[in-house]
Design an enzyme around this catalytic site. Sequence first.
Site, PDB file in Angstrom:
ATOM      1  NE  ARG A 196      -6.104  -4.611 -20.026  1.00 50.53           N
ATOM      2  CZ  ARG A 196      -6.616  -4.084 -21.395  1.00 50.53           C
ATOM      3  NH1 ARG A 196      -7.343  -3.135 -21.245  1.00 50.53           N
ATOM      4  NH2 ARG A 196      -6.071  -4.772 -22.287  1.00 50.53           N
TER       5      ARG A 196
ATOM      6  CD  GLU B 166      -4.469   4.388   0.672  1.00 58.47           C
ATOM      7  OE1 GLU B 166      -3.375   3.635   1.082  1.00 58.47           O
ATOM      8  OE2 GLU B 166      -5.415   4.249   0.697  1.00 58.47           O
TER       9      GLU B 166
ATOM     10  CE1 TYR C 156      -4.333   0.284  -0.566  1.00 57.48           C
ATOM     11  CE2 TYR C 156      -4.299  -1.735   1.169  1.00 57.48           C
ATOM     12  CZ  TYR C 156      -4.966  -0.778   0.425  1.00 57.48           C
ATOM     13  OH  TYR C 156      -6.568  -1.066  -0.219  1.00 57.48           O
TER      14      TYR C 156
ATOM     15  CB  THR D 249      -4.879   3.822 -21.884  1.00 60.22           C
ATOM     16  OG1 THR D 249      -4.755   3.814 -23.300  1.00 60.22           O
ATOM     17  CG2 THR D 249      -6.273   4.116 -21.482  1.00 60.22           C
TER      18      THR D 249
ATOM     19  CE  LYS E  97      -7.345   2.369 -25.559  1.00 56.21           C
ATOM     20  NZ  LYS E  97      -7.689   3.043 -24.293  1.00 56.21           N
TER      21      LYS E  97
ATOM     22  CG  ASP F  76      -8.707  10.189 -23.973  1.00 52.95           C
ATOM     23  OD1 ASP F  76      -7.638   9.699 -24.261  1.00 52.95           O
ATOM     24  OD2 ASP F  76      -9.788   9.976 -23.608  1.00 52.95           O
TER      25      ASP F  76
HETATM   26  N1  DSN Z   1     -11.915   0.453 -25.010  1.00 52.05           N
HETATM   27  C1  DSN Z   1     -11.018   1.411 -25.478  1.00 52.05           C
HETATM   28  C2  DSN Z   1     -11.155   1.284 -26.989  1.00 52.05           C
HETATM   29  O1  DSN Z   1     -11.183   0.267 -27.578  1.00 52.05           O
HETATM   30  O2  DSN Z   1     -10.774   2.220 -27.690  1.00 52.05           O
HETATM   31  C3  DSN Z   1     -11.324   2.884 -25.335  1.00 52.05           C
HETATM   32  O3  DSN Z   1     -11.472   3.081 -23.864  1.00 52.05           O
END
Ligand code: DSN
Length: 412
Positions: free
Chosen positions: A233, A55, A53, A224, A227, A198
Site C-alpha cells: 500500500r 527525511e 528515520y 498507487t 492495485k 493518475d
Molecule cells: N480507493 C481506491 C479505489 O478503490 O479505487 C481509489 O483510491
Amino acid sequence: MHKQTLEQFDPDINAAIEREKQRQEEGLEMIPSENFVSPAVLEALGSILTNKYSEGYPGKRYYGGCQFIDEIEQLAIDRAKQLFNAEHVNVQPLSGAPANIAVYFALLKPGETVLGMDLSHGGHLTHGHPVTYMAQIFNFVRYKTNSLGLIDLDNLRQMALEHKPKMILVGYSAYSREIDYQAVQKIADEVGAITMADIAHIAGLIAAGEMNNPVPIFDVVTTTTHKTLRGPRGGMIMCKEKWAKQIDKAVFPGLQGGPHENNIAAKAVAFKEALEPAFKDYARQIKKNAKILEAEFIKRDYKLCFSGTDNHLLLIDVTNKELSGKQAQIALDAAGITVNKNMVPDDSRSPMDPSGIRLGTPAITTRGMKETEMVQITNLIDEAIKNWQDETKLAAIRQQVVDLTKKFPLYS
Ligand code: DSN
C-alpha cells in the site's frame, strides 16, 4: 523490549488477523483496486526498516545512518524508472491521495483551474470532488464521458479552450476504457496546460505493456503501488526532469515527514517482480479475465457502463435487476464475493446507495483463476443478485465460493 511473538503478546490482534486471512483465503476478492502481495513483498514490509528515520532523499538526508536506506530507496527509484520509462521518480508518497495532493501543491497556485473527470463518470475524490479540501484551494472543472461512455475529446478541447486550465487531469478509478494520452497532450499544448495522469488502477497493466503508457508523454504521472501493480500500500510520482525539484520539495518537506522505508523496500521488491516476464502474463490474463466477465454479464442482460471494458474493471448498473448497488454489494458479501457499490455516470441515486457495482479481476487473477473460473464466477454473481433476499440461497452460493477458492490457495 519483550521478545514474545504476536500470538503470545497480543492474542486479540493476532486472532483478528487470522480471521481476516481466512476471509481473504475463502472469499472471491473482486474489488478492482485490491490485490494480494507476494511473501517477498510482505517480508520487506514487515522488516526492521520500519525503525529508521530518513527525511530527505538518497545522498541528502537529515539523519545519520542512512547508508543502507539510500541503497534501498535508490533501487526502488531505478526499478520504477525502468518499468515506466520515467525521467524522474519519487517513491516516498504514502499513498495515492497524498501523491496527488503533492502534485497540486508543486505545480499549481491557489485558485488555478484543473480540468478533471467527474466522480460519477469514473474520476476520483482527489480529482477535485467538492468534499475535499483541494476543491477549496483550487478551481476544479469537471468533464464527463459521452453517451457511449467514452471520453469526448472534442468536448474536452472545447472545455479547455473555455476554461484555460493550468492542468488537465486524466486517469480514473472507475473507468474501464483506454485513454489516448497523445490526444490529451495535444489539447494541453494548445492551451498551455500541464498534463497529469493518475494511473493508480492500471499501473500494473501499463508496466506490463498491456495499456498505453502516459509517462513518456505527460508532465507528471501519479500512481498507487498496491492495485494492479501488486505491491505494498503506497504511492509514487513520476515526472519529466524539469518538474523534479518542485515535485520532490512538495512531497518532502512540503507535505510529508519521514518516508516509510519498509514500504519503499517492499515497493522495490514489487517493481522487481513486475519487471519479470511472468508479470506480463499476469497482466494479460487480468485483461482476458475481464473480457470474459464482460461477455458473460452481457449474455445475462447486465448493463455495463462505458459499453464494456479495456482494462481490469467493470462498472455495472444493476438497477434493471430490481435492486440497488448497495443491496447487490450486501448480497454478494453474504455469498463470499467482495465488490463495491459505485455511482454510475449521472447517477440519480446517492453515493451511499448508488445504482452500480464495481468489480475487477486483479486479485482473482493473482490466485491463478482463468477463463473457466470467470464463467463460473459470473454464474455465482448472477445467482446471488437474483436471490439477493434469500439468505439460504446466499449461504449455498458462499459454500460454492469456498470450494472454488480452495483450489486456488493464497498464503497457505
Ligand atoms: N480507493 C481506491 C479505489 O478503490 O479505487 C481509489 O483510491
